[in-house]
Design a protein around this motif. Sequence first.
Motif, PDB file in Angstrom:
ATOM      1  N   UNK A 224       0.796  -1.228   0.000  1.00 27.63           N
ATOM      2  CA  UNK A 224       0.000   0.000   0.000  1.00 27.63           C
ATOM      3  C   UNK A 224       0.830   1.281   0.000  1.00 27.63           C
ATOM      4  N   UNK A 225       2.151   1.139   0.094  1.00 20.79           N
ATOM      5  CA  UNK A 225       3.008   2.313   0.076  1.00 20.79           C
ATOM      6  C   UNK A 225       3.351   2.825   1.464  1.00 20.79           C
ATOM      7  N   UNK A 226       4.451   3.555   1.556  1.00 19.51           N
ATOM      8  CA  UNK A 226       4.931   4.058   2.844  1.00 19.51           C
ATOM      9  C   UNK A 226       3.908   4.970   3.516  1.00 19.51           C
ATOM     10  N   UNK A 227       3.339   5.890   2.736  1.00 19.46           N
ATOM     11  CA  UNK A 227       2.442   6.895   3.309  1.00 19.46           C
ATOM     12  C   UNK A 227       1.218   6.250   3.950  1.00 19.46           C
ATOM     13  N   UNK A 228       0.588   5.314   3.244  1.00 24.23           N
ATOM     14  CA  UNK A 228      -0.588   4.657   3.791  1.00 24.23           C
ATOM     15  C   UNK A 228      -0.233   3.774   4.979  1.00 24.23           C
ATOM     16  N   UNK A 229       0.928   3.122   4.900  1.00 24.24           N
ATOM     17  CA  UNK A 229       1.369   2.281   6.018  1.00 24.24           C
ATOM     18  C   UNK A 229       1.596   3.122   7.262  1.00 24.24           C
ATOM     19  N   UNK A 230       2.162   4.309   7.081  1.00 28.71           N
ATOM     20  CA  UNK A 230       2.387   5.192   8.237  1.00 28.71           C
ATOM     21  C   UNK A 230       1.063   5.649   8.835  1.00 28.71           C
ATOM     22  N   UNK A 231       0.039   5.784   7.992  1.00 27.42           N
ATOM     23  CA  UNK A 231      -1.285   6.172   8.505  1.00 27.42           C
ATOM     24  C   UNK A 231      -1.918   5.023   9.287  1.00 27.42           C
ATOM     25  N   UNK A 232      -1.646   3.780   8.889  1.00 27.41           N
ATOM     26  CA  UNK A 232      -2.110   2.625   9.656  1.00 27.41           C
ATOM     27  C   UNK A 232      -1.429   2.613  11.021  1.00 27.41           C
ATOM     28  N   UNK A 233      -0.128   2.874  11.032  1.00 26.79           N
ATOM     29  CA  UNK A 233       0.607   2.957  12.296  1.00 26.79           C
ATOM     30  C   UNK A 233       0.031   4.080  13.157  1.00 26.79           C
ATOM     31  N   UNK A 234      -0.341   5.187  12.518  1.00 23.72           N
ATOM     32  CA  UNK A 234      -0.929   6.310  13.248  1.00 23.72           C
ATOM     33  C   UNK A 234      -2.269   5.914  13.866  1.00 23.72           C
ATOM     34  N   UNK A 235      -3.036   5.106  13.129  1.00 19.93           N
ATOM     35  CA  UNK A 235      -4.315   4.629  13.649  1.00 19.93           C
ATOM     36  C   UNK A 235      -4.121   3.810  14.927  1.00 19.93           C
TER      37      UNK A 235
END
Length: 309
Positions: A224-235
């Motif tokens: 899903x890409x770095x940006x989306x993965x970081x948003x999952x981590x943020x969640x």
Amino acid sequence: MVLLTMVLTKYAVIDSIFFSNLSFKNYTLIHTTYLGITLTYYQFTLLALSILSITAGGYIINDIFDIEADKINKPLKVILEKSISKKKAWILYYSSTILGLFLGTYLSFTIENSLYSFFFIGTILVLFLYSKYLKKTLIIGNLIVSLLLGLVVLITVIFNEPKAHNSNLLEVISNMATSIRLLLITITYIVFSVLTNLIREIIKDIEDINGDLKIKAKTLPILFGRKRASKVAFFFCAVLLVFLLIILQSLIKEYVLLTYGILFILLPLLYFMYKLWSSQSKKDFSLLSNLMKVIMLFGILSMVLFRLK
């Protein structure tokens, strides 16, 4: 970190809950009588050595299967095929794992709870499957290794919870209340361990995306890409934040625990979330990974406060 978690769980949390007002002659608390601590110092040492040996084996087998990815992700830290051959690494893995299994099984039979040996057998199997297959899968590998870290707290509690001798109804009620308190504290630390480690695992996958691509892994940032993965981590950070706020609310009258939680766990987490939202480079995610390790460490060290109460 594993050893520190075990030692503090036993000597800071369990002992403070069950034996703070202990009469050392007959292990008697107010309205509560115990037959004694389940594990002696010798037995606890066996448990710690078993867990540490199995953990070491897990690290070794993970390095064996990850060698091609590590050559890209952390070339300066690769030991296999430089300082030690693969053959020797396999020998170390089998030696460490078998030692851990032997000690754990021996301890289980010694305390007359042979079924506890399945904790060690299951952990070894899961660590192997994780390193060989599951680490390359979407989120499953992250979740499994996070649950294994939480299992350290659970195993320590299960092996070390004192045996109660109930001679009257008052003691039964007192024992039950004490056990429920320990259960709630155990669940709190397990949830904290699982969430913090899950967040860190996702961050590490983002950091190691180049090496993981070479071994055809299907991790979150690759799919899903770095940006989306970081948003999952943020969640998951947001979930952890809500969890911490609930815990801190319950500690509103425990001023020392409350202050510690705000200063050393809540505020660093908020800073972590702030930095995570704008992180882009490998260096940024490396710093975040280290920061989460610090938050995890402060979480574990909070167990000391139970001893000081």
